[in-house]
Design a protein around this motif. Structure first.
Motif, PDB file in Angstrom:
ATOM      1  N   ARG A 191     -12.193   2.609 -16.799  1.00 38.78           N
ATOM      2  CA  ARG A 191     -12.170   1.142 -16.714  1.00 38.78           C
ATOM      3  C   ARG A 191     -11.679   0.774 -15.320  1.00 38.78           C
ATOM      4  N   MET A 192     -12.446   1.207 -14.342  1.00 40.35           N
ATOM      5  CA  MET A 192     -12.003   1.091 -12.949  1.00 40.35           C
ATOM      6  C   MET A 192     -12.025  -0.352 -12.451  1.00 40.35           C
ATOM      7  N   THR A 193     -11.171  -0.603 -11.475  1.00 43.20           N
ATOM      8  CA  THR A 193     -10.983  -1.916 -10.875  1.00 43.20           C
ATOM      9  C   THR A 193     -11.065  -1.762  -9.355  1.00 43.20           C
ATOM     10  N   PRO A 194     -11.631  -2.744  -8.647  1.00 45.95           N
ATOM     11  CA  PRO A 194     -11.713  -2.621  -7.186  1.00 45.95           C
ATOM     12  C   PRO A 194     -10.351  -2.415  -6.525  1.00 45.95           C
ATOM     13  N   LEU A 195     -10.370  -1.728  -5.403  1.00 46.39           N
ATOM     14  CA  LEU A 195      -9.144  -1.407  -4.670  1.00 46.39           C
ATOM     15  C   LEU A 195      -8.387  -2.658  -4.254  1.00 46.39           C
ATOM     16  N   GLN A 196      -9.073  -3.598  -3.599  1.00 42.49           N
ATOM     17  CA  GLN A 196      -8.364  -4.763  -3.071  1.00 42.49           C
ATOM     18  C   GLN A 196      -7.722  -5.577  -4.175  1.00 42.49           C
ATOM     19  N   THR A 197      -8.383  -5.655  -5.322  1.00 44.47           N
ATOM     20  CA  THR A 197      -7.814  -6.366  -6.470  1.00 44.47           C
ATOM     21  C   THR A 197      -6.473  -5.765  -6.848  1.00 44.47           C
ATOM     22  N   GLN A 198      -6.407  -4.442  -6.881  1.00 45.19           N
ATOM     23  CA  GLN A 198      -5.165  -3.782  -7.287  1.00 45.19           C
ATOM     24  C   GLN A 198      -4.077  -3.901  -6.217  1.00 45.19           C
ATOM     25  N   LEU A 199      -4.470  -3.835  -4.951  1.00 45.96           N
ATOM     26  CA  LEU A 199      -3.479  -4.042  -3.884  1.00 45.96           C
ATOM     27  C   LEU A 199      -2.896  -5.451  -3.976  1.00 45.96           C
ATOM     28  N   ASN A 200      -3.753  -6.413  -4.287  1.00 47.38           N
ATOM     29  CA  ASN A 200      -3.269  -7.794  -4.457  1.00 47.38           C
ATOM     30  C   ASN A 200      -2.296  -7.894  -5.625  1.00 47.38           C
ATOM     31  N   TRP A 201      -2.624  -7.222  -6.729  1.00 46.58           N
ATOM     32  CA  TRP A 201      -1.723  -7.250  -7.889  1.00 46.58           C
ATOM     33  C   TRP A 201      -0.366  -6.677  -7.534  1.00 46.58           C
ATOM     34  N   LEU A 202      -0.361  -5.554  -6.815  1.00 50.41           N
ATOM     35  CA  LEU A 202       0.907  -4.931  -6.433  1.00 50.41           C
ATOM     36  C   LEU A 202       1.750  -5.886  -5.592  1.00 50.41           C
ATOM     37  N   GLN A 203       1.108  -6.582  -4.664  1.00 50.62           N
ATOM     38  CA  GLN A 203       1.830  -7.569  -3.859  1.00 50.62           C
ATOM     39  C   GLN A 203       2.314  -8.732  -4.721  1.00 50.62           C
ATOM     40  N   ASP A 204       1.455  -9.182  -5.616  1.00 54.51           N
ATOM     41  CA  ASP A 204       1.790 -10.343  -6.452  1.00 54.51           C
ATOM     42  C   ASP A 204       3.006 -10.085  -7.340  1.00 54.51           C
ATOM     43  N   VAL A 205       3.149  -8.847  -7.844  1.00 53.09           N
ATOM     44  CA  VAL A 205       4.291  -8.579  -8.733  1.00 53.09           C
ATOM     45  C   VAL A 205       5.574  -8.324  -7.949  1.00 53.09           C
ATOM     46  N   GLY A 206       5.462  -8.158  -6.613  1.00 55.49           N
ATOM     47  CA  GLY A 206       6.676  -8.055  -5.806  1.00 55.49           C
ATOM     48  C   GLY A 206       6.842  -6.802  -4.970  1.00 55.49           C
ATOM     49  N   PHE A 207       5.825  -5.925  -4.944  1.00 55.19           N
ATOM     50  CA  PHE A 207       5.937  -4.743  -4.085  1.00 55.19           C
ATOM     51  C   PHE A 207       5.800  -5.138  -2.618  1.00 55.19           C
ATOM     52  N   ASP A 208       6.522  -4.433  -1.758  1.00 50.89           N
ATOM     53  CA  ASP A 208       6.414  -4.592  -0.307  1.00 50.89           C
ATOM     54  C   ASP A 208       5.624  -3.415   0.275  1.00 50.89           C
ATOM     55  N   ASP A 209       5.202  -3.606   1.521  1.00 44.99           N
ATOM     56  CA  ASP A 209       4.531  -2.533   2.283  1.00 44.99           C
ATOM     57  C   ASP A 209       3.359  -1.933   1.512  1.00 44.99           C
ATOM     58  N   VAL A 210       2.654  -2.787   0.775  1.00 46.09           N
ATOM     59  CA  VAL A 210       1.531  -2.310  -0.030  1.00 46.09           C
ATOM     60  C   VAL A 210       0.386  -1.883   0.888  1.00 46.09           C
ATOM     61  N   ASP A 211      -0.187  -0.712   0.590  1.00 49.27           N
ATOM     62  CA  ASP A 211      -1.264  -0.201   1.440  1.00 49.27           C
ATOM     63  C   ASP A 211      -2.107   0.791   0.662  1.00 49.27           C
ATOM     64  N   CYS A 212      -3.337   0.958   1.128  1.00 51.75           N
ATOM     65  CA  CYS A 212      -4.153   2.108   0.725  1.00 51.75           C
ATOM     66  C   CYS A 212      -4.058   3.091   1.879  1.00 51.75           C
ATOM     67  N   VAL A 213      -3.357   4.179   1.660  1.00 52.47           N
ATOM     68  CA  VAL A 213      -3.061   5.121   2.739  1.00 52.47           C
ATOM     69  C   VAL A 213      -4.173   6.158   2.896  1.00 52.47           C
ATOM     70  N   TYR A 214      -4.908   6.400   1.824  1.00 51.78           N
ATOM     71  CA  TYR A 214      -5.988   7.396   1.870  1.00 51.78           C
ATOM     72  C   TYR A 214      -7.153   6.898   1.029  1.00 51.78           C
ATOM     73  N   LYS A 215      -8.363   7.143   1.539  1.00 52.92           N
ATOM     74  CA  LYS A 215      -9.554   6.743   0.774  1.00 52.92           C
ATOM     75  C   LYS A 215     -10.700   7.688   1.078  1.00 52.92           C
ATOM     76  N   TYR A 216     -11.319   8.187   0.035  1.00 57.02           N
ATOM     77  CA  TYR A 216     -12.539   8.991   0.147  1.00 57.02           C
ATOM     78  C   TYR A 216     -13.491   8.472  -0.930  1.00 57.02           C
ATOM     79  N   TYR A 217     -14.494   7.689  -0.523  1.00 54.94           N
ATOM     80  CA  TYR A 217     -15.348   7.007  -1.489  1.00 54.94           C
ATOM     81  C   TYR A 217     -14.456   6.272  -2.502  1.00 54.94           C
ATOM     82  N   ASN A 218     -14.504   6.626  -3.776  1.00 48.18           N
ATOM     83  CA  ASN A 218     -13.687   5.860  -4.735  1.00 48.18           C
ATOM     84  C   ASN A 218     -12.359   6.534  -5.064  1.00 48.18           C
ATOM     85  N   PHE A 219     -12.013   7.611  -4.383  1.00 47.88           N
ATOM     86  CA  PHE A 219     -10.706   8.254  -4.558  1.00 47.88           C
ATOM     87  C   PHE A 219      -9.735   7.655  -3.534  1.00 47.88           C
TER      88      PHE A 219
END
Length: 231
Positions: A191-219
């Motif tokens: 039940r996959m969700t787009p990357l940017q959507t999840q990064l936004n969620w992490l920021q919205d709930v209060g995480f700092d320094d949110v990033d995608c540090v590694y990406k290979y296609y959908n990994f």
């Protein structure tokens, strides 16, 4: 069968063969896990670590190599996966196993590191958001969250490209026809969700320094940190 029971059942079926297959099912295996372990950085000598959807304990075993004195808790829905994990980590005395749904898990103790690998993509969007909120609650100040997972392409064409690349590499691997077909069957519970959507969620709930540090296609490997004044 509800979604969580289906996930548990699917992974119970493949528990004892899972690790042997995993390197062939994750084309970027080494970089994916090495990046995740590198990001699990803390100055605490004996960190308290929680592994969400820990499966056979692969990620936990890599973290224990880095932090041999860590206190680590593995939580998973599949009893057979945790049996494999217990065997793998038998030489460590500082490991706890929890057979449960981690979505609603609120810990009695706070953690320095919370990690997950290839598990959260089985949750619905609402459960992902709930989990991210709970993860922030379960972390100590300056604690780190690492989610190494698979994501949905942000357009249909991109997602088809991701899936096509993965399937072509699986087909070219030395896995048997039965193993390949079993892997394809397991993707039906994703039940996959787009990357940017999840990064936004992490920021919205209060995480700092949110990033995608590694990406290979959908990994991807996502990162977030709990600031000192977060609750």
């Amino acid at each position: 069968m509800d979604g969580r029971n289906e996930v548990s059942s699917k992974f119970d079926e493949v528990a004892y063969a899972y690790d042997a297959q995993r390197r062939k099912l994750i084309p970027c295996f080494n970089d994916f896990y090495q990046t995740s372990v590198s990001l699990a950085d803390t100055s605490v000598k004996r960190p308290n670590i929680l592994d969400l959807g820990a499966g056979t304990g692969l990620f936990s075993s890599l973290l224990l190599e880095k932090y041999p004195e860590a206190e680590i808790t593995l939580i998973d829905l599949s009893s057979k996966m945790l049996e494999v994990a217990e065997s793998r980590l038998a030489r460590y005395s500082n490991v706890n196993y929890v057979l449960d749904d981690y979505t609603n898990y609120i810990a009695l103790d706070k953690y320095d590191l919370i990690v997950s690998a290839l598990s959260i993509h089985h949750l619905s969007d609402s459960d992902k958001m709930k989990l991210y909120k709970n993860t922030l609650l379960n972390l100590k100040a300056n604690g780190v969250f690492i989610n190494a997972d698979q994501v949905l392409g942000h357009t249909e064409a991109i997602d088809m490209m991701y899936r096509g690349d993965w399937k072509s590499k699986v087909e070219a691997s030395s896995l048997s026809r039965e193993e390949k077909d079993s892997a394809y069957e397991r993707t039906k519970i994703d039940r996959m969700t787009p990357l940017q959507t999840q990064l936004n969620w992490l920021q919205d709930v209060g995480f700092d320094d949110v990033d995608c540090v590694y990406k290979y296609y959908n990994f991807v490997v996502m990162y977030g940190k709990k600031r000192e004044d977060s609750h």
